[in-house]
Motif scaffolding. Sequence first.
Motif, PDB file in Angstrom:
ATOM      1  N   MET A   1      -4.875  -7.269   7.106  1.00 20.59           N
ATOM      2  CA  MET A   1      -4.951  -6.331   5.988  1.00 20.59           C
ATOM      3  C   MET A   1      -3.619  -5.601   5.845  1.00 20.59           C
ATOM      4  N   LYS A   2      -3.111  -5.547   4.626  1.00 22.87           N
ATOM      5  CA  LYS A   2      -1.848  -4.877   4.365  1.00 22.87           C
ATOM      6  C   LYS A   2      -2.062  -3.378   4.158  1.00 22.87           C
ATOM      7  N   ARG A   3      -0.978  -2.625   4.355  1.00 24.89           N
ATOM      8  CA  ARG A   3      -1.092  -1.171   4.327  1.00 24.89           C
ATOM      9  C   ARG A   3      -1.468  -0.636   2.947  1.00 24.89           C
ATOM     10  N   ASN A   4      -1.164  -1.359   1.900  1.00 25.28           N
ATOM     11  CA  ASN A   4      -1.469  -0.860   0.558  1.00 25.28           C
ATOM     12  C   ASN A   4      -2.815  -1.360   0.041  1.00 25.28           C
ATOM     13  N   GLN A   5      -3.583  -2.035   0.883  1.00 26.59           N
ATOM     14  CA  GLN A   5      -4.849  -2.605   0.435  1.00 26.59           C
ATOM     15  C   GLN A   5      -6.038  -1.690   0.717  1.00 26.59           C
ATOM     16  N   ILE A   6      -7.014  -1.725  -0.181  1.00 27.66           N
ATOM     17  CA  ILE A   6      -8.307  -1.068   0.003  1.00 27.66           C
ATOM     18  C   ILE A   6      -9.374  -2.101  -0.358  1.00 27.66           C
ATOM     19  N   PHE A   7     -10.220  -2.435   0.601  1.00 31.00           N
ATOM     20  CA  PHE A   7     -11.301  -3.396   0.366  1.00 31.00           C
ATOM     21  C   PHE A   7     -12.601  -2.633   0.143  1.00 31.00           C
ATOM     22  N   ILE A   8     -13.426  -3.133  -0.790  1.00 29.92           N
ATOM     23  CA  ILE A   8     -14.684  -2.470  -1.139  1.00 29.92           C
ATOM     24  C   ILE A   8     -15.809  -3.500  -1.161  1.00 29.92           C
ATOM     25  N   LYS A   9     -16.933  -3.130  -0.574  1.00 26.58           N
ATOM     26  CA  LYS A   9     -18.087  -4.014  -0.594  1.00 26.58           C
ATOM     27  C   LYS A   9     -19.330  -3.199  -0.932  1.00 26.58           C
ATOM     28  N   SER A  10     -20.183  -3.734  -1.810  1.00 25.69           N
ATOM     29  CA  SER A  10     -21.396  -3.044  -2.246  1.00 25.69           C
ATOM     30  C   SER A  10     -22.639  -3.765  -1.731  1.00 25.69           C
ATOM     31  N   THR A 217     -12.751  -0.322   3.388  1.00 24.73           N
ATOM     32  CA  THR A 217     -11.828  -0.370   4.521  1.00 24.73           C
ATOM     33  C   THR A 217     -10.408  -0.150   4.010  1.00 24.73           C
ATOM     34  N   ALA A 218      -9.587   0.427   4.870  1.00 26.07           N
ATOM     35  CA  ALA A 218      -8.200   0.710   4.509  1.00 26.07           C
ATOM     36  C   ALA A 218      -7.394   0.921   5.782  1.00 26.07           C
ATOM     37  N   VAL A 219      -6.094   0.984   5.629  1.00 27.62           N
ATOM     38  CA  VAL A 219      -5.189   1.256   6.747  1.00 27.62           C
ATOM     39  C   VAL A 219      -4.447   2.573   6.534  1.00 27.62           C
ATOM     40  N   ASP A 220      -4.110   2.870   5.291  1.00 27.86           N
ATOM     41  CA  ASP A 220      -3.337   4.069   4.961  1.00 27.86           C
ATOM     42  C   ASP A 220      -4.289   5.213   4.587  1.00 27.86           C
ATOM     43  N   PRO A 221      -4.404   6.258   5.419  1.00 29.60           N
ATOM     44  CA  PRO A 221      -5.327   7.359   5.124  1.00 29.60           C
ATOM     45  C   PRO A 221      -4.915   8.184   3.911  1.00 29.60           C
ATOM     46  N   VAL A 222      -3.624   8.264   3.641  1.00 28.41           N
ATOM     47  CA  VAL A 222      -3.155   9.016   2.478  1.00 28.41           C
ATOM     48  C   VAL A 222      -3.527   8.282   1.197  1.00 28.41           C
ATOM     49  N   LEU A 223      -3.307   6.989   1.185  1.00 26.04           N
ATOM     50  CA  LEU A 223      -3.612   6.192   0.000  1.00 26.04           C
ATOM     51  C   LEU A 223      -5.104   6.207  -0.311  1.00 26.04           C
ATOM     52  N   VAL A 224      -5.919   6.061   0.719  1.00 28.00           N
ATOM     53  CA  VAL A 224      -7.359   6.015   0.472  1.00 28.00           C
ATOM     54  C   VAL A 224      -7.883   7.393   0.056  1.00 28.00           C
ATOM     55  N   ASP A 225      -7.299   8.470   0.594  1.00 28.57           N
ATOM     56  CA  ASP A 225      -7.714   9.802   0.151  1.00 28.57           C
ATOM     57  C   ASP A 225      -7.277  10.073  -1.285  1.00 28.57           C
ATOM     58  N   ALA A 226      -6.116   9.544  -1.670  1.00 28.00           N
ATOM     59  CA  ALA A 226      -5.675   9.665  -3.063  1.00 28.00           C
ATOM     60  C   ALA A 226      -6.629   8.909  -3.981  1.00 28.00           C
ATOM     61  N   TYR A 227      -7.099   7.752  -3.514  1.00 28.90           N
ATOM     62  CA  TYR A 227      -8.072   6.964  -4.270  1.00 28.90           C
ATOM     63  C   TYR A 227      -9.379   7.743  -4.429  1.00 28.90           C
ATOM     64  N   VAL A 228      -9.791   8.448  -3.370  1.00 28.42           N
ATOM     65  CA  VAL A 228     -11.009   9.258  -3.420  1.00 28.42           C
ATOM     66  C   VAL A 228     -10.835  10.412  -4.401  1.00 28.42           C
TER      67      VAL A 228
END
Length: 363
Positions: A1-10, A217-228
């Motif tokens: 998984m790359k640092r800029n990726q965010i995976f989502i599963k429903s 799932t994600a690797v970068d906590p800043v990016l995923v919090d920005a997404y939130v």
Amino acid sequence: MKRNQIFIKSGTEYKKMTKELLAESELADMIGDRSLRIGIKPNMVSASAPSNGATTHTEIIAGILEYLKENGFRNMMILEGSWVGDRTSDVYKVCGYQQICDDYDVVFHDTQKDKSFSKDCKGLQLKICDSVKDIDFLINVPVLKGHCQTKITCALKNMKGLIPNSEKRHFHSMGLHKPIAHLNTGIHQDFIVIDNICGDLDFEDGGNPVVMNRILTAVDPVLVDAYVCDMLHYDVSEVPYVGLAERLGVGCSDISKADIRVCGENLQVNVPKRQKVVELADAVEAVDSCSACYGYLIPALDMLKQDGLLEKLREKICIGQGYRGKTGELGVGHCTRNFKCHLEGCPPTEQQIYEFLKEYITK
């Protein structure tokens, strides 16, 4: 998984979804060495069932543990400390973590009982629980939810469970945002599994769950919090610790650079704009208030609003460490003990606050 990726599963088979998502993320390859000590950090803020929207679902933890064991990892532990005012040991039983640890033969470490060490977190000296030093690879498992003081809480803020209670109180005296950002320079989260099943989008202590049935799932906590932030209709600038963490080098807050991948069926999630906390907070004068105290006050005000009583309150409610030794009219919590009308407790419960303010308004 790359640092800029965010995976989502429903879906609704949470353990199965978790295992599939970890496989898609290639977590085993990311960790590599099977002998590494892996720490799993859920959100166990209070003794509230995950279905209430505050704590991490144990099905996700079970999925992580099964995936790791099936891929040859054996050295895992769960570590967490509840917020000030609750005991982790109570949450451990109420939320099903005792059963998880028994079923998977995994050690649980209560960080409320931990010793701590001081660390320079890029210019801010902070105390961190000793158990963090024993971890080689940290998997953060926060709940995607709202927060009555910081608007959102997810990956970055979840690290607050790895500091002692005394430091948690200190965080509030520093205004939360700055120490949260700096803490993430001192504790490195290696992988993030986000519980987006039914988080409460208003209150961190739950009570108003919004069913979304997703895991990220994600690797970068800043990016995923920005997404939130974007998902919950906030600009990143409205949650200052996200941008500050970026400036400290923790990650990237530019979601235009995010590679968001939906694994499986694409279920659209429309999140309504939430303004409840903002409206209720108008009745409060908070100065350095701890999360638990403030977190119980806001839902109590919501109960008063539903009763048609909040509009009759003419006095601002004072709360927080900033009122220690001071006097005033109306206060909630031990820090306002010198006020004319005050409710004792550190913290008082939501029901106690509701009853106290109801009596104050109607007397």
